[in-house]
Design a protein around this motif. Structure first.
Motif, mmCIF file in Angstrom:
data_model
loop_
_atom_site.group_PDB
_atom_site.id
_atom_site.type_symbol
_atom_site.label_atom_id
_atom_site.label_comp_id
_atom_site.label_asym_id
_atom_site.label_seq_id
_atom_site.Cartn_x
_atom_site.Cartn_y
_atom_site.Cartn_z
ATOM 1 N N ARG A 1 0.928 -1.042 0.014
ATOM 2 C CA ARG A 1 0.011 0.151 -0.149
ATOM 3 C C ARG A 1 0.735 1.855 0.230
ATOM 4 N N ASP A 2 2.117 1.104 1.024
ATOM 5 C CA ASP A 2 2.417 1.955 0.939
ATOM 6 C C ASP A 2 4.375 1.446 0.379
ATOM 7 N N LEU A 3 4.939 1.971 -0.669
ATOM 8 C CA LEU A 3 5.816 1.664 -1.487
ATOM 9 C C LEU A 3 7.099 2.076 -0.307
ATOM 10 N N GLU A 4 7.366 2.857 0.159
ATOM 11 C CA GLU A 4 8.414 3.163 1.417
ATOM 12 C C GLU A 4 8.730 3.206 2.060
ATOM 13 N N ALA A 5 7.474 2.698 2.789
ATOM 14 C CA ALA A 5 7.164 1.909 4.535
ATOM 15 C C ALA A 5 7.218 0.829 4.262
ATOM 16 N N GLU A 6 7.176 0.320 2.928
ATOM 17 C CA GLU A 6 7.527 -0.891 3.001
ATOM 18 C C GLU A 6 8.571 -1.366 2.663
ATOM 19 N N ALA A 7 8.983 -0.730 1.901
ATOM 20 C CA ALA A 7 10.528 -1.447 2.100
ATOM 21 C C ALA A 7 11.398 -0.378 3.085
ATOM 22 N N GLY A 8 11.030 0.155 3.842
ATOM 23 C CA GLY A 8 11.823 0.873 4.840
ATOM 24 C C GLY A 8 12.619 -0.530 5.762
ATOM 25 N N PRO A 9 11.765 -1.144 5.730
ATOM 26 C CA PRO A 9 12.548 -2.312 7.236
ATOM 27 C C PRO A 9 13.856 -3.355 6.327
ATOM 28 N N TYR A 10 13.808 -3.053 5.080
ATOM 29 C CA TYR A 10 14.379 -3.986 4.595
ATOM 30 C C TYR A 10 15.835 -3.016 4.406
ATOM 31 N N ARG A 11 15.835 -1.607 4.170
ATOM 32 C CA ARG A 11 16.819 -1.017 4.021
ATOM 33 C C ARG A 11 18.311 -1.149 4.834
ATOM 34 N N THR A 12 18.411 -2.058 6.158
ATOM 35 C CA THR A 12 19.344 -2.366 6.707
ATOM 36 C C THR A 12 20.274 -3.523 6.144
ATOM 37 N N GLN A 13 19.520 -4.655 5.949
ATOM 38 C CA GLN A 13 20.000 -5.582 5.099
ATOM 39 C C GLN A 13 20.236 -4.976 3.567
ATOM 40 N N LEU A 14 20.328 -4.316 2.840
ATOM 41 C CA LEU A 14 20.692 -3.746 1.514
ATOM 42 C C LEU A 14 21.950 -3.099 2.273
ATOM 43 N N MET A 15 21.853 -2.676 3.142
ATOM 44 C CA MET A 15 23.248 -1.500 3.256
ATOM 45 C C MET A 15 24.375 -2.224 3.477
ATOM 46 N N PHE A 16 23.810 -3.530 3.972
ATOM 47 C CA PHE A 16 24.602 -4.576 4.979
ATOM 48 C C PHE A 16 25.433 -5.321 3.785
ATOM 49 N N TYR A 17 24.526 -5.347 2.235
ATOM 50 C CA TYR A 17 25.291 -6.259 0.892
ATOM 51 C C TYR A 17 25.665 -5.413 0.339
ATOM 52 N N ALA A 18 25.546 -3.891 0.626
ATOM 53 C CA ALA A 18 26.076 -3.047 -0.081
ATOM 54 C C ALA A 18 27.480 -2.374 0.253
ATOM 55 N N LEU A 19 27.715 -2.890 1.549
ATOM 56 C CA LEU A 19 29.077 -3.096 2.598
ATOM 57 C C LEU A 19 30.083 -4.002 1.673
ATOM 58 N N ALA A 20 29.181 -5.390 1.852
ATOM 59 C CA ALA A 20 29.777 -7.399 1.383
ATOM 60 C C ALA A 20 30.827 -6.258 -0.201
ATOM 61 N N CYS A 21 29.472 -5.956 -1.006
ATOM 62 C CA CYS A 21 29.991 -5.494 -2.094
ATOM 63 C C CYS A 21 31.335 -4.402 -2.400
ATOM 64 N N HIS A 22 31.552 -3.686 -0.772
ATOM 65 C CA HIS A 22 32.473 -2.890 -1.502
ATOM 66 C C HIS A 22 33.656 -3.030 -0.646
ATOM 67 N N GLU A 23 33.791 -4.220 1.235
ATOM 68 C CA GLU A 23 34.410 -4.501 1.569
ATOM 69 C C GLU A 23 35.405 -5.765 0.804
ATOM 70 N N LEU A 24 34.263 -7.457 0.352
ATOM 71 C CA LEU A 24 34.763 -8.150 0.404
ATOM 72 C C LEU A 24 35.689 -8.125 -2.044
ATOM 73 N N LEU A 25 34.684 -7.285 -2.811
ATOM 74 C CA LEU A 25 35.184 -7.321 -4.557
ATOM 75 C C LEU A 25 35.469 -5.367 -4.479
ATOM 76 N N GLY A 26 35.580 -4.779 -3.335
ATOM 77 C CA GLY A 26 35.803 -3.650 -4.260
ATOM 78 C C GLY A 26 35.458 -2.442 -4.952
ATOM 79 N N LEU A 27 33.640 -3.075 -4.819
ATOM 80 C CA LEU A 27 32.579 -2.428 -5.647
ATOM 81 C C LEU A 27 31.998 -1.416 -5.236
ATOM 82 N N SER A 28 31.860 0.466 -5.749
ATOM 83 C CA SER A 28 31.021 0.656 -4.969
ATOM 84 C C SER A 28 29.814 1.036 -5.773
#
Length: 135
Positions: free
Chosen positions: A59-86
């Motif tokens: 119903r509310d896209l931003e509200a539905e996505a919000g709880p997954y932000r931390t998960q995706l930030m961990f994924y982004a950090l993993a790509c940065h730290e392990l693969l050298g990707l920004s």
């Protein structure tokens, strides 16, 4: 609907695509494990993480996505730290309602992101310890 979406067209035009990437990210006080649904490099050279969710109704896209932000930030950090990707963007595609939400990332912000996620990880460990002691 997804097969005719702009998102799918972007993925089809991608320079590189990697699906179901397992990772183990070592942090100061332990590790985080996960599996990225999709990591791809756009035709313009930007790296994007895409995570799929099968939520029935959004119903509310931003509200539905919000709880997954931390998960995706961990994924982004993993790509940065392990693969050298920004990673430039991490997004969630809600399959059933055919909706996409993106979290933009600043390439220069990864050091601060790491500090924030390390603190969050420590907080989780502390809370788990208290919980285990009160059981």
């Amino acid at each position: 609907r997804f097969l005719t979406s702009d998102l799918f067209k972007q993925i089809r035009k991608a320079r590189k695509r990697y699906a179901e990437i397992p990772f183990v990210l070592r942090l100061q006080n332990g590790v985080i494990q996960g599996v990225l649904d999709l990591l791809y490099q756009t035709a313009e050279g930007e790296w994007i993480i895409l995570d799929y969710k099968t939520t029935k109704d959004v119903r509310d896209l931003e509200a539905e996505a919000g709880p997954y932000r931390t998960q995706l930030m961990f994924y982004a950090l993993a790509c940065h730290e392990l693969l050298g990707l920004s990673v430039r963007e991490a997004g969630i595609y809600f399959v059933r309602p055919d909706q996409y939400f993106r979290f933009s990332l600043d390439a220069g912000g990864f050091p601060q992101l790491k500090v924030s996620l390390e603190a969050l990880h420590q907080d989780i460990l502390n809370r788990r310890k208290v919980w285990m002691e009160t059981r």
